[in-house]
Design a protein around this motif. Sequence first.
Motif, PDB file in Angstrom:
ATOM      1  N   ALA A 249       0.824  -1.210   0.000  1.00 18.62           N
ATOM      2  CA  ALA A 249       0.000   0.000   0.000  1.00 18.62           C
ATOM      3  C   ALA A 249       0.854   1.254   0.000  1.00 18.62           C
ATOM      4  N   ALA A 250       1.965   1.246   0.722  1.00 14.52           N
ATOM      5  CA  ALA A 250       2.829   2.424   0.781  1.00 14.52           C
ATOM      6  C   ALA A 250       3.399   2.751  -0.597  1.00 14.52           C
ATOM      7  N   GLY A 251       3.844   1.718  -1.303  1.00 12.30           N
ATOM      8  CA  GLY A 251       4.377   1.949  -2.644  1.00 12.30           C
ATOM      9  C   GLY A 251       3.318   2.500  -3.580  1.00 12.30           C
ATOM     10  N   LEU A 252       2.069   2.006  -3.449  1.00 13.05           N
ATOM     11  CA  LEU A 252       0.984   2.494  -4.291  1.00 13.05           C
ATOM     12  C   LEU A 252       0.718   3.968  -4.022  1.00 13.05           C
ATOM     13  N   ILE A 253       0.676   4.368  -2.756  1.00 13.75           N
ATOM     14  CA  ILE A 253       0.414   5.763  -2.415  1.00 13.75           C
ATOM     15  C   ILE A 253       1.512   6.671  -2.969  1.00 13.75           C
ATOM     16  N   ARG A 254       2.753   6.260  -2.840  1.00 11.99           N
ATOM     17  CA  ARG A 254       3.860   7.091  -3.348  1.00 11.99           C
ATOM     18  C   ARG A 254       3.776   7.236  -4.871  1.00 11.99           C
ATOM     19  N   ASP A 255       3.439   6.142  -5.547  1.00 12.01           N
ATOM     20  CA  ASP A 255       3.319   6.214  -7.005  1.00 12.01           C
ATOM     21  C   ASP A 255       2.153   7.104  -7.422  1.00 12.01           C
TER      22      ASP A 255
END
Length: 644
Positions: A557-563
């Motif tokens: 989820a963290a990677g998705l938010i940053r992207d």
Amino acid sequence: MPDSVRSRPEIRRLSPDVVNRIAAGEVVERPAAAVKELVENALDAGARRISVSIEAGGLKRMVIEDDGCGMSAEDLVVALERHATSKLVPDDAGRVDLLNIHTMGFRGEALPSIASVSRMSISSRAAGEDAAEVFIEAGRIEGPKPSAFTGRGETGTRVEVRDLFHATPARLKFMKGERAESMAVTDTIKRLAMANPEVAFSLENNGRNSLRYGVEAEGAEGHLARLGAIMGREFKDNALEVDAEREGVRLSGFAGLPTLNRGNAQMQFLFVNGRPVKDRMLNGVIRAAYQDFLARDRHPLAALFVDLDPEYVDVNVHPAKTEVRFRDAGNVRGLMIGALRHALAAAGHRASTTVADYALGKVKIEEATAPNLWSVPPAPERQASPSSYYRQPVGPDLDAPLEPSGLHGAGFQESPAPSYAQSYAPDWRNDGAPSARVETDAMAPQETPRDFPLGVARAQLHETYVVAQTADGIVIVDQHAAHERLVYEDMKRQMAAGGVKRQAMLIPDVVELSEDEAERVLERAEELAELGLEIEPFGVGAVCVRATPALFGEMDAAGLIRDLADDFAEYDAGLALKERFEEVMGNMACRGSVRAGRRLNGEEMNHLLRQMEATPHSGQCNHGRPTYVELKLADIEKLFGRRG
């Protein structure tokens, strides 16, 4: 009279020569424009064979010869007068309808304009007339006089233009190099040839054959053959036919599969009533139709033909007739988008097999001396036991755990290997048999490859590719690309039904961002919630993720938010997320899909195959890459030199 009062300037009539030069500046901007005007005249004359010859990019010399209806001696002289044309016929009252144009042009400026800036000669013969010719230089006409013109048929016309722009030397300074001008002429001929497959075209450049297209058969097959000759064999093998009609507007032509794409839009062509035109709408239409299938920096190939009543399109927006204006542009745009999407939907799984066909076409089979299959070194001399390399497929036990060996797949077990000679020696009683493996009834799989279009999973290679056996070949699936398409289509269905289902996180994930990034993401919180992503602020420069799309399962989820924060930085601040709906969902689907490098068991692999069979557009991922490649037995035999 005070000095401050200027004298009234005298209004003068320009000489015909000056008027023609001004017109030449509008119509004949470069040699390719002159070639276009003269070839279009040949097409309007009913020509079926047109040959073009140029020297020095057309600046030194160009010759256009056709087998059209030709002109009489009197017509040759009249044709060189301004606004003289055979393409506009007045009615009984003497009125001319300038909107009801059924020819390639009517302005009547081409011949006198070109002649005013060059040295021109025209030879022609009409039916029942003797051949005649005229010479024009600096506006002076010599002739008509008898000609020895033989032409390409019983009738026809030959136009020779020498020293283009010699009368306007300043224009020559703006010409590009010979190569660039030659390429422009070539492009012009190609576009006209694409719209007229029933006409043979040839082009000579400095005495060398550059293009040669023969007459093609009538109908879609002949049209595709001409497009393939110009746009390449790849396009012909990967083209989808487009044919639709709405409110008096008919759209035909061909569009390439998403797997065939380029980094620019130069291979996208639009023709209106047979006329090649350049329209900004075309790029927008194709982008809208392919938005589910291609990344934004990739462009498909297409050649589309719009036919409608001439009264509903203005072809005189541009002096060179390269732009048009539709009376009902919305109807034309909607028709084009709908027809393209329908063609892509009807393509089904075709997107992958053509990629394999093209790759196989490049394989060069070298003749090799057949090895002596009976000269096998004894087993002790081999570095490993044959049984360590030979695995016999049996019925798929989809729930069985996978062995941690180099080959991961469903339903494989070790079995004693037959001797080398027994395994590979030719069986003369079954020469040419479609399969080299024999299965007993006890070893037959419960589900056979014939039961499913994409077959039954047999192996996973490099934790990235699923190999399945079909009824008449094999299928290799890119697991990430395939799952990306499945997730994307599922998200679209859920959005249409009211929103993507969410799964709450047991422990909310706090994502640290910059203050600007966090603000951009939180501004879209309500819209992201519709896509199944529930977020809320968590102090300054932080976002708390409470729920993610359920269909993603466990995800970063963290990677998705940053992207997403990076994506939103590129968007217009006032642009609604729904206006970027497909792109954002495509990116989310990509990040939430099964990644390459993940080991799948047999049940997961077969489930992936079954989902692909039931999902539209599963032949390619959201970025236009193929999700699978199919090899027929005939293809495999070709690779091994068993077939030519």
